[in-house]
Motif scaffolding. Structure first.
Motif, mmCIF file in Angstrom:
data_model
loop_
_atom_site.group_PDB
_atom_site.id
_atom_site.type_symbol
_atom_site.label_atom_id
_atom_site.label_comp_id
_atom_site.label_asym_id
_atom_site.label_seq_id
_atom_site.Cartn_x
_atom_site.Cartn_y
_atom_site.Cartn_z
ATOM 1 N N THR A 25 4.362 3.936 -15.054
ATOM 2 C CA THR A 25 3.870 4.184 -13.793
ATOM 3 C C THR A 25 3.906 2.940 -12.909
ATOM 4 O OG1 THR A 25 2.995 6.035 -14.686
ATOM 5 C CG2 THR A 25 2.328 5.526 -12.350
ATOM 6 N N GLU A 26 4.743 3.069 -11.828
ATOM 7 C CA GLU A 26 4.608 1.868 -10.842
ATOM 8 C C GLU A 26 4.570 2.308 -9.339
ATOM 9 O OE1 GLU A 26 4.879 -1.602 -11.736
ATOM 10 O OE2 GLU A 26 6.497 -1.916 -13.202
ATOM 11 N N SER A 27 3.494 2.934 -9.102
ATOM 12 C CA SER A 27 3.449 3.451 -7.883
ATOM 13 C C SER A 27 2.740 2.811 -6.724
ATOM 14 C CB SER A 27 2.651 5.090 -8.086
ATOM 15 O OG SER A 27 1.375 4.816 -8.736
ATOM 16 N N GLN A 80 -2.799 2.050 -4.512
ATOM 17 C CA GLN A 80 -2.250 2.208 -5.990
ATOM 18 C C GLN A 80 -2.939 3.241 -6.849
ATOM 19 O OE1 GLN A 80 -3.046 -1.273 -8.379
ATOM 20 N NE2 GLN A 80 -5.223 -0.580 -8.269
ATOM 21 N N ASP A 81 -3.715 4.156 -6.027
ATOM 22 C CA ASP A 81 -4.557 5.069 -6.758
ATOM 23 C C ASP A 81 -3.971 6.171 -7.202
ATOM 24 O OD1 ASP A 81 -6.823 3.294 -5.557
ATOM 25 O OD2 ASP A 81 -8.235 4.424 -6.096
ATOM 26 N N GLU A 82 -2.710 6.648 -6.509
ATOM 27 C CA GLU A 82 -2.403 7.611 -7.016
ATOM 28 C C GLU A 82 -0.904 7.506 -8.100
ATOM 29 O OE1 GLU A 82 -2.518 11.330 -5.843
ATOM 30 O OE2 GLU A 82 -4.490 10.301 -5.273
ATOM 31 N N ARG A 83 -0.567 8.488 -8.707
ATOM 32 C CA ARG A 83 0.356 8.375 -9.837
ATOM 33 C C ARG A 83 1.813 8.377 -8.921
ATOM 34 N NH1 ARG A 83 0.121 12.931 -13.679
ATOM 35 N NH2 ARG A 83 1.879 11.844 -14.656
ATOM 36 N N SER A 84 1.665 9.033 -7.744
ATOM 37 C CA SER A 84 2.857 9.236 -7.230
ATOM 38 C C SER A 84 3.193 8.193 -6.086
ATOM 39 C CB SER A 84 2.736 10.460 -6.559
ATOM 40 O OG SER A 84 3.674 10.682 -5.180
ATOM 41 N N GLN A 85 4.185 7.560 -5.832
ATOM 42 C CA GLN A 85 4.377 6.531 -5.009
ATOM 43 C C GLN A 85 4.433 7.127 -3.600
ATOM 44 O OE1 GLN A 85 7.940 4.313 -3.269
ATOM 45 N NE2 GLN A 85 7.870 3.629 -5.462
ATOM 46 N N HIS A 86 5.208 8.599 -3.550
ATOM 47 C CA HIS A 86 5.070 9.220 -2.474
ATOM 48 C C HIS A 86 3.729 9.337 -1.761
ATOM 49 C CE1 HIS A 86 6.976 12.313 -0.088
ATOM 50 N NE2 HIS A 86 6.089 12.981 -0.337
ATOM 51 N N GLN A 87 2.691 9.683 -2.694
ATOM 52 C CA GLN A 87 1.533 9.968 -2.193
ATOM 53 C C GLN A 87 0.610 8.741 -1.864
ATOM 54 O OE1 GLN A 87 -0.025 12.764 -1.887
ATOM 55 N NE2 GLN A 87 1.102 14.123 -2.977
ATOM 56 N N GLU A 118 -3.674 -1.588 -14.875
ATOM 57 C CA GLU A 118 -2.875 -0.300 -14.957
ATOM 58 C C GLU A 118 -3.832 0.394 -15.994
ATOM 59 O OE1 GLU A 118 -0.232 -0.457 -13.111
ATOM 60 O OE2 GLU A 118 0.081 1.170 -14.519
ATOM 61 N N ASN A 128 -6.419 2.265 -13.892
ATOM 62 C CA ASN A 128 -5.656 3.472 -13.348
ATOM 63 C C ASN A 128 -5.479 4.552 -14.341
ATOM 64 O OD1 ASN A 128 -5.414 2.977 -10.552
ATOM 65 N ND2 ASN A 128 -3.537 1.663 -10.782
ATOM 66 N N ARG A 155 -8.393 6.444 -15.438
ATOM 67 C CA ARG A 155 -8.820 7.477 -14.189
ATOM 68 C C ARG A 155 -8.006 8.600 -14.139
ATOM 69 N NH1 ARG A 155 -7.604 7.084 -9.325
ATOM 70 N NH2 ARG A 155 -6.644 4.841 -9.384
ATOM 71 N N TRP A 156 -6.743 8.709 -14.122
ATOM 72 C CA TRP A 156 -5.681 9.534 -14.136
ATOM 73 C C TRP A 156 -5.907 10.453 -15.236
ATOM 74 C CZ3 TRP A 156 -1.377 5.820 -12.900
ATOM 75 C CH2 TRP A 156 -1.319 5.366 -11.793
ATOM 76 N N GLN A 212 3.257 10.330 -18.959
ATOM 77 C CA GLN A 212 3.599 11.222 -18.263
ATOM 78 C C GLN A 212 3.460 12.626 -19.406
ATOM 79 O OE1 GLN A 212 4.852 8.519 -18.139
ATOM 80 N NE2 GLN A 212 6.096 8.109 -16.266
ATOM 81 N N PRO A 271 4.199 13.507 -10.761
ATOM 82 C CA PRO A 271 4.424 13.713 -9.183
ATOM 83 C C PRO A 271 6.083 13.295 -9.065
ATOM 84 C CG PRO A 271 2.827 12.354 -9.766
ATOM 85 C CD PRO A 271 3.370 12.191 -11.081
ATOM 86 N N GLU A 308 13.495 9.849 -7.298
ATOM 87 C CA GLU A 308 12.406 10.425 -6.233
ATOM 88 C C GLU A 308 13.144 9.995 -5.019
ATOM 89 O OE1 GLU A 308 8.535 8.823 -6.069
ATOM 90 O OE2 GLU A 308 7.654 11.121 -5.691
ATOM 91 N N TRP A 327 12.877 -0.887 -4.891
ATOM 92 C CA TRP A 327 12.974 -2.243 -5.424
ATOM 93 C C TRP A 327 14.168 -3.094 -5.264
ATOM 94 C CZ3 TRP A 327 10.898 2.255 -7.353
ATOM 95 C CH2 TRP A 327 9.642 2.235 -7.411
#
Lengths: 292, 316
Positions: A172-174, A190-197, B26, B29, B32-33, B65, B72, B92, B306
């Motif tokens: 995950t690199e969001s 950087q808190d969300e898993r989704s880069q979009h979010q 990481e 994060n 937390r997720w 995942q 997401p 995405e 990227w």
């Protein structure tokens, strides 16, 4: 007859006072142009090291309690957690009616005096947390048509390298970072898993910062920010002290103290400060109008 | 707001190990997720119910995942299930970009065929982002688990799945919603392409086919190599039925170009578009395959966030 008159005198006086204190200002002072705004509340640990970080967490909870009391929706949007406890910084999103108007006076330095949990010798420490309250507009359906900035003024970067990327990597690199080139404001998320979010939230914060800047400039330009107004201009000012040993919270601007600290920190008691400060702002506005 | 402090000792030890494995930031994060996922109503396919189990699985190299059971993708949160390929942020990005241009390329309702659809992420996100009734998508995948996952994802995202074998939704005119039909099939198998499950010509072909070379595959991170389906990753399968002996990970692009060039199948309508994800360094080779084999015009190469050439777009 006399008794009747006395009674009527009392009730009429009370009514006059209400009219004078509450109704008149609302008629004379123009209605708030910011009443519809929600808010982003940024908390940053200041002096005091870990103790300041712990107080960020305490203050964050106090704001959540206050928001809950008003029926507002409070969400922690971003936070930098420390392993030893507390947060280096955090951003709380608060949505609802009059959120910004009531919370804007929270901007400034909050000072805490207490014996830290980590302190073995029982010495009282003084630490600080800086709070910045930013206006948050709900209507963000079309970011491109925003008058605060145009998309080509914003540099969007994704953080770090993914090597080959694509199918080669499932890490995950969001994280994203926005830079608003004209102002130099940067926002990392950087808190969300989704880069979009993360991107959406970063734009939300950027927009709030730019709107805050614009409003501050407007205030300065209109010159209606007098010394007495608790303006957002001076954020380095110490505005409130939370004194644990004395069980007291004092707001230095209006000289108001509440003598029940847990009620403020965990019972939504911050609302009393919000309202007293907003009331004081009203009176300042009224004075402005009368003097001009 | 869950915070890391206050973990039971055994969990804290696992967390320390995770920090060593993937870095402190990481790890913070991810834990937390995980904590957030545990406060959600139980996801229908995630089978971890406590933090310790989740951390153990993660330390065992399993992708986050799969542990959380979702990923997401744009504004959606898609289900993930081993070994189906986990949707990537690069995909995405170009899918969102495609959604912004798709309807300027074709009058709605448009028809789209997604080859090697996997979780269905590409057509499902397009169906979600485009106006109701403007897109009718079909997806094909060789893996039964993938097709089932694509169906489950369509249901989760409230995308209509038309019944198989009936008239194509774009022709029947009765569908007011966007639709997505995932089908089981092997695009390298001429019999499948001729069998009539598909209804060409399509306005659009999209694909994120396997593109990793055998050499790259052997050195992939374990969370990819040990967990995700090699059939979704390896670009040149060691398969007797393949007619190419490519070693550059390009076999599927050759297959797709041949399908596009096939005059009996007529997969893509005139002025239709093909949009293909490619691996690092493959864009110009794929552009050339599209040009030479399928006679595509106006070939564009899109970069990912990227700064890698990630997507090749061509027009018939």
């Amino acid at each position: 007859m006399r008794a009747l008159a006395v009674e009527e005198h009392a009730s009429l006086t009370a009514r006059l006072l209400t009219l004078f204190d509450e109704t008149l200002p609302t008629l004379v002072v123009p209605p708030s142009s910011t009443a519809h705004l929600s808010a982003l509340v940024e908390l940053k640990s200041g002096v005091g090291g870990q103790e300041a970080s712990l107080f960020v967490a305490d203050l964050l909870r106090a704001y959540e309690c206050a928001a809950h009391k008003y029926g507002w929706k409070a969400t922690v949007m971003s936070s930098d957690t420390l392993d030893q406890g507390g947060f280096r910084d955090a951003i709380l999103e608060v949505k609802g009616e009059r959120v910004y108007d009531l919370m804007r006076w929270e901007s400034g330095v909050h000072r805490v005096q207490r014996i830290p949990l980590t302190e073995s010798s029982g010495r009282i420490h003084t630490s600080t947390v800086t709070v910045i309250v930013l206006p948050l507009s709900e209507d963000q359906s079309q970011p491109e048509k925003d008058d605060l900035f145009s998309m080509d003024e914003v540099k969007l970067e994704v953080m770090r390298s993914r090597g080959a990327g694509g199918q080669h990597v499932n890490k995950t690199e969001s994280a994203v970072r926005l830079t608003h080139i004209p102002s130099g404001i940067t926002v990392s998320m950087q808190d969300e898993r989704s880069q979009h979010q993360n991107r959406r939230r970063a734009f939300q914060i950027l927009r709030a910062r730019l709107m805050d800047r614009k409003m501050t400039q407007d205030v300065v330009e209109r010159r209606d920010a007098r010394r007495k107004l608790v303006s957002s201009a001076d954020r380095g000012e110490k505005i409130r002290t939370y004194n644990y040993p004395q069980d007291r919270v004092t707001d230095h601007r209006i000289g108001m103290s509440i003598m029940n600290l847990p009620a403020v920190m965990e019972g939504g008691g911050l609302c009393d400060f919000f309202e007293a400060l907003e009331h004081s702002h009203y009176h300042d506005c009224l004075e402005e109008v009368l003097n001009s | 707001m869950p915070a890391v402090p206050g973990l039971p000792a055994a969990t804290a030890r696992l967390f320390t190990l995770l920090k060593q494995l993937i870095g402190a930031q990481e790890a913070r994060n991810e834990i937390r997720w995980m904590q957030e996922a545990l406060t959600q109503p139980v996801a229908p396919f995630a089978d971890s119910t406590d933090l310790k189990t989740m951390l153990r699985r993660r330390l065992n190299g399993e992708p986050l995942q799969y542990i959380l059971g979702n990923q997401p993708f744009g504004p959606l949160n898609l289900l993930t299930r081993p070994p189906v390929l986990i949707p990537r942020p690069e995909t995405e990005d170009w899918t969102i970009r495609l959604s912004e241009r798709l309807l300027s390329w074709s009058e709605p309702p448009a028809s789209l065929l997604d080859l090697c659809t996997g979780s269905g992420c590409i057509p499902i996100l397009l169906c979600h982002l485009l106006p109701s009734g403007s897109l009718h998508a079909t997806g094909v995948d060789v893996s039964e688990i993938a097709v089932q996952l694509a169906r489950d994802n369509a249901a989760l995202c409230d995308i209509a799945v038309p019944p198989e074998g009936t008239a194509a939704p774009e022709r029947s005119g009765t569908w007011k919603r966007n639709t997505f039909l995932p089908l089981l099939g092997n695009i390298s198998d001429p019999a499948f392409m001729a069998a009539g499950g598909l209804r060409p010509p399509y306005d659009f072909i999209t694909s994120n086919p396997p593109y990793i070379t055998k050499r790259d595959y052997d050195s992939l991170p374990p969370s990819v190599r040990n967990w995700e389906d090699p059939r979704a990753l390896i670009g040149d399968p060691a398969d007797e039925t393949q007619s190419y002996r490519d070693t550059q990970g390009l076999t599927f692009y050759h297959t797709i170009a041949d399908l596009l060039a096939n005059p009996t199948i007529k997969l893509l309508r005139p002025d239709g578009r093909v949009v293909l994800e490619v691996g690092e360094g493959q864009a110009s080779a794929v552009a050339e395959i599209l040009d030479r084999k399928a006679h595509m015009k106006d070939i564009e190469i899109w970069k990912d966030p990227w700064d890698k050439e990630r997507t090749v777009v061509g027009r018939t």
